[in-house]
Design a protein around this motif. Structure first.
Motif: not given
Length: 360
Positions: A85, A137, A139, A141, A156, A193, A215, A236, A246, A248
């Motif tokens: 993070s 994963t 991502f 934010s 990321f 992103n 996300g 990240l 943000s 992941v």
């Protein structure tokens, strides 16, 4: 040039130790600055990982953690997963409220607009015969949906055997990044992103259970790899300033064998769901209803009755993640016996089938 935005109506904390966690969150997320603990939590093949280290990590706060609490499709393998993070990890679980916005005082590392940077290096020993590497994963934010396509684009990246990305103003230059967002022609290694489009585009629902506003779908990032010693670099960072966090989630790192070419990029990992709803009847016509849901963009929907097409759709607008479908069937026109109504729904991850039986 350094870009700034006002931090009104957000909570900003620069802390020298552990962040104050939301109620109950401290037991769910265990912060760590030990890279090997993160690598072990994300790996599905113990012999694959031979070492791990941080190339860089913000000087204060808790930007990395391990968790075994189910959230947004994680864990993907065994019982734990890793988290990176740009803020304090103990604050991530819960419901959206005040913006997660933490300044970990991390300076520029690669370029002029990257802040609060974490770069985790994971060393690998890829067994003979394996030709594809993958990592699951998601991502998420606080920049969603306010800041797509502007200066502030936390990102990321994943790189194999070389760590050479840089930031220049609002751009990220990452020629060796293989966590490439899909449906972006000429992406040139552009990272994940909230600007992601098509199959990797962000939504509010994809961050449910966390305090983030949005996300990506759960993604599987893949790249070709040869047997032997390698390193992957997971990066990240905040871009433009320190605020608006943000994160992941990372799990199921593995090397495997595929007969097909191993693709480069980030692709949806979860197939759509099709759930049967209550059937209604009016004037002899039965309405067979189904609810279709997908984290990523739907590609096609088809319905067949005894092998004959009764509904087909292949052009589905991006963002159509939930669809209620009604299929009318004139029961009086069917011959006596058992009939099959088959729903098939596809996204980039695969196809899901639902079969309804009709008896007359």
């Amino acid at each position: 040039m350094r870009f700034r935005r006002t931090a009104s109506a957000v909570s900003i904390a620069a802390v020298a130790g552990l962040a104050v966690a939301a109620s109950g969150a401290s037991a769910a997320i265990v912060p760590t600055r030990t890279a090997s603990e993160l690598a072990a939590a994300m790996s599905s093949q113990q012999s694959l990982v031979t070492g791990a280290s941080f190339v860089t990590i913000p000087p204060i706060g808790t930007p990395a953690a391990v968790s075994n609490t189910p959230r947004v499709g994680f864990p993907r393998n065994a019982s734990s997963y890793a988290i990176l993070s740009t803020g304090n990890t103990p604050n991530l679980f819960g419901s959206p409220g005040l913006n997660l916005s933490t300044d970990l005082t991390g300076p520029n590392v690669n370029g002029d607009t990257d802040f609060d940077v974490s770069v985790l290096k994971v060393d690998l020993a890829v067994p003979a015969g394996r030709n594809c590497l993958s990592l699951d994963t998601r991502f998420m934010s606080e920049e969603f949906p306010e800041f797509p396509g502007v200066t502030f684009n936390d990102a990321f990246l994943m790189e194999l055997d070389i760590n050479d990305w840089t930031t220049i103003g609002s751009r990220v230059i990452a020629p060796h990044n293989f966590a490439i967002r899909s449906n972006t022609p000429g992406s040139n290694g552009e990272p994940l992103n909230i600007r992601t489009t098509g199959d990797t585009s962000a939504s509010r629902a994809n961050a449910n259970g966390t305090r983030f506003d949005g996300g990506t779908p759960l993604l599987r990032v893949t790249t070709p790899i040869k047997p032997g010693a390698h390193s992957i670099y997971l990066s990240l960072f905040d871009q433009g300033d320190h605020i608006y966090d943000s994160a992941v989630f990372l799990d199921r790192l593995r090397a495997f064998t595929t007969k097909n070419p191993c693709p480069i990029g980030a692709f949806p990992a979860v197939k759509p769901t099709v759930r049967a709803l209550r059937t209604t009847t009016r004037a002899g016509v039965r309405q067979y209803r189904a609810h279709i849901a997908s984290e990523s963009g739907l590609r096609s929907i088809s319905v067949r009755l005894d092998g004959r097409s009764v509904y087909s759709r292949s052009s589905i607008p991006i963002g159509s993640r939930h669809i209620h479908l009604r299929i009318p069937v004139d029961a009086g026109a069917l011959s006596r016996g058992v009939h099959r109504l088959v729903f098939k729904v596809a996204n980039r991850a695969g196809t899901t089938t639902l079969v309804r039986t009709i008896r007359r």
